[in-house]
Write an enzyme that holds these catalytic residues in place. Structure first.
Site, PDB file in Angstrom:
ATOM      1  N   LYS A   1      17.035  14.038  38.921  1.00  0.00           N
ATOM      2  CA  LYS A   1      15.887  14.900  39.233  1.00  0.00           C
ATOM      3  C   LYS A   1      15.382  15.636  37.994  1.00  0.00           C
ATOM      4  O   LYS A   1      14.379  16.333  38.051  1.00  0.00           O
ATOM      5  CB  LYS A   1      16.279  15.910  40.313  1.00  0.00           C
ATOM      6  CG  LYS A   1      16.527  15.239  41.664  1.00  0.00           C
ATOM      7  CD  LYS A   1      16.655  16.251  42.761  1.00  0.00           C
ATOM      8  CE  LYS A   1      17.220  15.672  44.034  1.00  0.00           C
ATOM      9  NZ  LYS A   1      16.293  14.800  44.751  1.00  0.00           N
TER      10      LYS A   1
ATOM     11  N   GLN B   1      17.468  21.081  43.046  1.00  0.00           N
ATOM     12  CA  GLN B   1      16.014  21.171  42.943  1.00  0.00           C
ATOM     13  C   GLN B   1      15.606  22.293  41.977  1.00  0.00           C
ATOM     14  O   GLN B   1      14.462  22.337  41.552  1.00  0.00           O
ATOM     15  CB  GLN B   1      15.466  21.451  44.344  1.00  0.00           C
ATOM     16  CG  GLN B   1      14.153  20.826  44.715  1.00  0.00           C
ATOM     17  CD  GLN B   1      14.032  19.341  44.452  1.00  0.00           C
ATOM     18  OE1 GLN B   1      13.326  18.957  43.522  1.00  0.00           O
ATOM     19  NE2 GLN B   1      14.649  18.500  45.240  1.00  0.00           N
TER      20      GLN B   1
ATOM     21  N   HIS C   1      18.990  21.291  52.325  1.00  0.00           N
ATOM     22  CA  HIS C   1      19.024  19.824  52.300  1.00  0.00           C
ATOM     23  C   HIS C   1      20.295  19.401  53.036  1.00  0.00           C
ATOM     24  O   HIS C   1      21.304  20.104  53.005  1.00  0.00           O
ATOM     25  CB  HIS C   1      19.072  19.394  50.830  1.00  0.00           C
ATOM     26  CG  HIS C   1      18.949  17.923  50.596  1.00  0.00           C
ATOM     27  ND1 HIS C   1      19.998  17.050  50.768  1.00  0.00           N
ATOM     28  CD2 HIS C   1      17.900  17.170  50.176  1.00  0.00           C
ATOM     29  CE1 HIS C   1      19.607  15.825  50.458  1.00  0.00           C
ATOM     30  NE2 HIS C   1      18.339  15.863  50.103  1.00  0.00           N
TER      31      HIS C   1
ATOM     32  N   CYS D   1      15.374  14.929  54.304  1.00  0.00           N
ATOM     33  CA  CYS D   1      16.788  15.318  54.474  1.00  0.00           C
ATOM     34  C   CYS D   1      16.892  16.783  54.874  1.00  0.00           C
ATOM     35  O   CYS D   1      17.797  17.502  54.422  1.00  0.00           O
ATOM     36  CB  CYS D   1      17.608  15.049  53.217  1.00  0.00           C
ATOM     37  SG  CYS D   1      17.663  13.319  52.763  1.00  0.00           S
TER      38      CYS D   1
ATOM     39  N   ASP E   1      23.371  25.194  45.657  1.00  0.00           N
ATOM     40  CA  ASP E   1      22.797  23.862  45.485  1.00  0.00           C
ATOM     41  C   ASP E   1      21.576  24.010  44.581  1.00  0.00           C
ATOM     42  O   ASP E   1      20.519  24.463  45.025  1.00  0.00           O
ATOM     43  CB  ASP E   1      22.419  23.298  46.858  1.00  0.00           C
ATOM     44  CG  ASP E   1      21.596  22.019  46.740  1.00  0.00           C
ATOM     45  OD1 ASP E   1      21.438  21.514  45.621  1.00  0.00           O
ATOM     46  OD2 ASP E   1      21.111  21.544  47.782  1.00  0.00           O
TER      47      ASP E   1
HETATM   48  C1  LIG Z   1      17.821  20.700  47.393  1.00  0.00           C
HETATM   49  C2  LIG Z   1      18.549  19.390  47.278  1.00  0.00           C
HETATM   50  N1  LIG Z   1      19.879  19.387  47.402  1.00  0.00           N
HETATM   51  C3  LIG Z   1      20.585  18.262  47.278  1.00  0.00           C
HETATM   52  C4  LIG Z   1      19.978  17.055  47.054  1.00  0.00           C
HETATM   53  C5  LIG Z   1      20.801  15.828  46.939  1.00  0.00           C
HETATM   54  O1  LIG Z   1      20.644  15.266  45.692  1.00  0.00           O
HETATM   55  P1  LIG Z   1      21.255  13.822  45.415  1.00  0.00           P
HETATM   56  O2  LIG Z   1      20.613  12.893  46.388  1.00  0.00           O
HETATM   57  O3  LIG Z   1      20.896  13.539  44.009  1.00  0.00           O
HETATM   58  O4  LIG Z   1      22.715  13.942  45.642  1.00  0.00           O
HETATM   59  C6  LIG Z   1      18.592  17.003  46.951  1.00  0.00           C
HETATM   60  C7  LIG Z   1      17.877  15.719  46.784  1.00  0.00           C
HETATM   61  O5  LIG Z   1      16.749  15.573  47.198  1.00  0.00           O
HETATM   62  C8  LIG Z   1      17.864  18.215  47.049  1.00  0.00           C
HETATM   63  O6  LIG Z   1      16.537  18.216  46.930  1.00  0.00           O
END
Ligand SMILES: Cc1ncc(COP(=O)(O)O)c(C=O)c1O
Length: 415
Positions: free
Chosen positions: A234, A211, A130, A373, A208
């Site tokens: 999430k 998800q 992401h 993203c 990260d």
């Molecule tokens: C794998 C992953 N990392 C990071 C993020 C970023 O999350 P946030 O927008 O809550 O900061 C997302 C959000 O879709 C994600 O799916």
């Protein structure tokens, strides 16, 4: 759909009754909410915890000796302990509340990367990231004159590790940053070899888990990572709160990220000193009500059981892949159901994803269309965007049927 495979059964229909959002029609149709990877819906238990706190106990935290301030502080710190338990972190002071996973990853990039990277060093990410775990590292590496390397995906869509030796020969690897579950393809990656390699290089491993944490049990000690980021919204919690876990010895060695109130030990004209963990990284008023909500969300997920949620999503993914593959002119992306969370990305031949999503909306079906993203991944797939249907503990097979019916309706519009 009931899940029984070696784990406590999950009754999605009963769970669904806890989520008021489903008590409405959208364009006259039942709501098929297939956008949970974007943000999840909230059960009444979370909404009630937040309303009750606002109604009976609201005050700022850590600053008041009055009853309300004490209740608020106890709630915030109680939520921190729930996050610690959820991630199996060794020490509650290692849990830092942030706005979201993006802020958590920026905190590490700026505070650790900003002071520990230099020419000859490298940050390694993957093509499956992401932007939140890609752009901060690219930026900080460039700013510090360090290398930024991306591990490509192989033809199966898995991260190709064959270039690791070459990277290790060419630069001093200082950071390896990857996700555990891909938001675009749903891939559940086995990060263990990459964690081992990172540590052999003397690098930190940043995970990260934005998800992953909503969908499967995450254990920072078993993963052996050094930092891990999650987002509350999430995982049935409110927006505006996330958490960073980091090893205390590393966090202690780092400079603060944001500066101001609450994060100090003492402030003099000559010099300011920093507070203890986690406060050093929590400048300003905390996301207090959001912490109550997140605590309630963790209780809710624990009540259902993350193993049951993971199994439920595998079943839904298998069902969706089977049903969707019958639709003419559809391309499905990503791994087999047993290696993916409840995410199915797809495209319809000759139809723009935004058109697909808009027509589905008229059928009461909410999905996401776009690059998710993940522009490097889209480039790899040779597309500008995909459609993405994503599932969670409250998803029932009928919603997938509604999606498939909607896809036939899309076909008709473009016939
Ligand atoms: C794998 C992953 N990392 C990071 C993020 C970023 O999350 P946030 O927008 O809550 O900061 C997302 C959000 O879709 C994600 O799916």
């Amino acid at each position: 759909m009931a899940v029984t495979a070696g784990t406590k059964a999950l009754d999605a229909r009963a769970i669904r009754a806890d989520f008021p959002i489903f008590e409405q029609l959208i364009h006259g149709k039942p709501l098929a909410y297939l956008d949970s990877a974007n943000s999840s819906q909230k059960p009444r238990q979370v909404l009630d915890a937040m309303t009750e706190f606002y109604s009976t106990s609201y005050a700022n935290v850590h600053r008041a000796v009055h009853v309300l301030g004490e209740r608020a502080t106890a709630g915030l710190e109680g939520a921190r302990e729930k996050v610690r338990r959820m991630l199996n972190a060794p020490d509650v002071r290692e849990i830092i509340f942030v706005r979201n996973a993006t802020e958590a990853l920026n905190l590490v990039a700026y505070s650790w990367g900003g002071n520990n990277l230099g020419p000859g060093d490298a940050v390694v990410v993957t093509e499956l990231e992401h932007h939140s775990n890609f752009v901060p590292w690219q930026y900080i590496a460039n700013r510090r004159g360090a290398e930024f390397r991306m591990l490509p995906l192989d033809d199966n869509g898995d991260v190709d590790l064959s270039g690791l030796d070459a990277i290790a020969r060419e630069c001093n690897v200082k950071v390896v940053a990857t996700n555990l579950v891909s938001n675009s393809l749903g891939t559940i990656s086995d990060i263990a070899p990459l964690v081992r390699w990172a540590h052999e290089q003397g690098a930190i491993f940043v995970c990260d888990a934005a998800q992953a944490a909503p969908h499967l049990a995450v254990d920072v000690q078993a993963l052996d990572c050094d930092f891990l980021a999650v987002s509350g919204h999430k995982m049935c919690g409110p927006s505006g709160i996330g958490a960073l876990w980091g090893r205390s010895e590393i966090l202690q060695s780092m400079e603060p990220f944001l500066l101001g109130g609450h994060m100090i030990n003492s402030v003099r004209y000559e010099k300011t000193t920093w507070g203890e963990l986690p406060h050093k990284f929590e400048a300003g008023t905390a996301p207090i009500v959001e912490a109550f909500g997140l605590g309630a969300a963790i209780d809710y997920l624990n009540g259902v059981g993350l193993d049951a949620i993971e199994a439920h999503e595998h079943e839904l993914a298998a069902y969706a892949l089977g049903r969707m593959s019958e639709v003419p002119g559809i391309t499905l992306y990503g791994p087999p159901a047993e290696r993916r969370a409840g995410v199915v990305s797809f495209n319809m031949d000759g139809i723009h994803p935004h058109d697909v999503a808009q027509i589905l909306d008229m059928q009461g079906v909410a999905i996401r269309a776009g690059h998710h993203c993940c522009q490097p991944l889209m480039r790899k797939l040779g597309v500008a965007a995909t459609n993405r249907a994503s599932f969670y503990l409250y998803t029932v097979p009928e919603e997938i049927d509604q999606l498939v019916d909607g896809l036939y309706a899309v076909r008709k519009v473009f016939a």
